[in-house]
Design a protein around this motif. Structure first.
Motif, mmCIF file in Angstrom:
data_model
loop_
_atom_site.group_PDB
_atom_site.id
_atom_site.type_symbol
_atom_site.label_atom_id
_atom_site.label_comp_id
_atom_site.label_asym_id
_atom_site.label_seq_id
_atom_site.Cartn_x
_atom_site.Cartn_y
_atom_site.Cartn_z
ATOM 1 N N VAL A 4 -6.199 16.637 8.555
ATOM 2 C CA VAL A 4 -5.906 17.454 9.520
ATOM 3 C C VAL A 4 -6.750 19.015 8.409
ATOM 4 N N ILE A 5 -6.734 19.872 9.517
ATOM 5 C CA ILE A 5 -7.557 20.841 9.042
ATOM 6 C C ILE A 5 -6.451 21.943 9.096
ATOM 7 N N SER A 6 -5.327 22.364 8.244
ATOM 8 C CA SER A 6 -4.420 23.850 8.834
ATOM 9 C C SER A 6 -4.010 24.477 7.672
ATOM 10 N N GLY A 7 -4.144 25.496 7.546
ATOM 11 C CA GLY A 7 -3.486 26.957 6.560
ATOM 12 C C GLY A 7 -4.096 27.917 6.956
ATOM 13 N N SER A 8 -4.391 28.495 5.969
ATOM 14 C CA SER A 8 -5.339 29.625 5.634
ATOM 15 C C SER A 8 -6.535 29.202 6.137
ATOM 16 N N TYR A 47 0.185 -1.179 -0.141
ATOM 17 C CA TYR A 47 0.085 -0.381 -0.132
ATOM 18 C C TYR A 47 1.032 1.110 -0.057
ATOM 19 N N TYR A 48 0.387 2.411 -0.986
ATOM 20 C CA TYR A 48 0.991 3.696 -0.650
ATOM 21 C C TYR A 48 0.426 4.448 0.334
ATOM 22 N N LEU A 49 1.223 5.426 0.805
ATOM 23 C CA LEU A 49 0.787 6.351 1.826
ATOM 24 C C LEU A 49 0.739 8.032 1.140
ATOM 25 N N HIS A 50 -0.298 8.090 1.080
ATOM 26 C CA HIS A 50 -0.879 9.320 0.008
ATOM 27 C C HIS A 50 -1.627 10.335 0.720
ATOM 28 N N ALA A 51 -1.847 11.619 0.195
ATOM 29 C CA ALA A 51 -2.430 12.493 1.031
ATOM 30 C C ALA A 51 -3.649 13.094 -0.095
ATOM 31 N N ILE A 52 -4.643 13.718 0.481
ATOM 32 C CA ILE A 52 -5.202 14.739 -0.446
ATOM 33 C C ILE A 52 -5.256 15.658 -0.298
ATOM 34 N N ASP A 53 -5.278 16.702 -0.934
ATOM 35 C CA ASP A 53 -5.172 18.576 -0.326
ATOM 36 C C ASP A 53 -6.184 19.011 -0.881
ATOM 37 N N LEU A 54 -6.821 19.498 -0.058
ATOM 38 C CA LEU A 54 -8.358 19.846 -0.707
ATOM 39 C C LEU A 54 -8.215 21.194 -0.121
ATOM 40 N N ASP A 55 -7.569 22.370 -0.616
ATOM 41 C CA ASP A 55 -7.579 24.004 -1.477
ATOM 42 C C ASP A 55 -9.383 24.137 -1.461
ATOM 43 N N ILE A 56 -9.644 25.416 -0.238
ATOM 44 C CA ILE A 56 -11.265 25.665 -1.160
ATOM 45 C C ILE A 56 -10.971 27.152 -0.965
ATOM 46 N N ARG A 57 -10.593 28.051 -1.802
ATOM 47 C CA ARG A 57 -10.068 29.649 -1.480
ATOM 48 C C ARG A 57 -11.286 30.647 -1.460
ATOM 49 N N ASP A 58 -12.976 29.822 -1.944
ATOM 50 C CA ASP A 58 -14.055 30.853 -1.945
ATOM 51 C C ASP A 58 -14.895 29.698 -0.804
ATOM 52 N N VAL A 59 -15.152 30.152 0.569
ATOM 53 C CA VAL A 59 -16.090 29.666 0.844
ATOM 54 C C VAL A 59 -18.114 29.695 0.917
ATOM 55 N N VAL A 82 -17.516 25.635 -0.549
ATOM 56 C CA VAL A 82 -17.337 24.753 0.429
ATOM 57 C C VAL A 82 -18.194 23.815 0.484
ATOM 58 N N LYS A 83 -19.273 23.640 0.681
ATOM 59 C CA LYS A 83 -20.238 21.801 0.152
ATOM 60 C C LYS A 83 -20.271 21.679 -0.699
ATOM 61 N N ASP A 84 -19.651 22.466 -2.310
ATOM 62 C CA ASP A 84 -19.979 21.615 -3.314
ATOM 63 C C ASP A 84 -18.352 20.572 -2.943
ATOM 64 N N ALA A 85 -17.370 21.547 -2.693
ATOM 65 C CA ALA A 85 -16.447 21.423 -3.312
ATOM 66 C C ALA A 85 -16.241 19.473 -1.845
ATOM 67 N N TYR A 86 -16.684 19.823 -1.066
ATOM 68 C CA TYR A 86 -16.725 18.561 -0.108
ATOM 69 C C TYR A 86 -17.802 17.630 -0.435
#
Length: 103
Positions: A99-103, A64-76, A79-83
């Motif tokens: 993990v929720i981080s950043g701006s 198995y591979y370790l992977h990450a999904i980075d979901l950057d939502i710049r327009d609040v 949010v619902k559509d992105a998720y």
């Protein structure tokens, strides 16, 4: 941080040090250099360094591979559509660590 590095390295993750309070690798050619052993991590540790992990093939464990999904939502307003789109692509996403981080 060294305890975390020892555990993760012992489990097969390919690790490297990041500059303190940053996501910038300390070593610039980290992605092409050989993977560091825990002993190499321990001797190259810099006080307050963050810990980075190489995703994909370098951290392949038991097939198995370790992977990450980075979901950057710049327009609040999106949010619902992105998720919703994320859950359509990965229905099991809510069972993964998050993990929720950043701006």
């Amino acid at each position: 941080m060294l305890r975390a590095a020892e555990e993760l390295s012992g489990n097969g993750f390919a690790l490297h040090w990041l500059k303190p309070r940053s996501k910038v690798p300390i070593i610039t050619r980290w992605s092409t250099l050989p993977y560091l052993t825990f002993e190499e991590l321990k001797t190259s540790y810099v006080k307050s360094a963050n810990l980075g992990v190489r995703l994909g093939e370098p951290s392949k464990i038991e097939g198995y591979y370790l992977h990450a999904i980075d979901l950057d939502i710049r327009d609040v307003s999106q949010v619902k559509d992105a998720y919703k789109s994320l859950r359509e692509m990965f229905p099991e996403i809510d069972t993964y660590p998050c993990v929720i981080s950043g701006s």
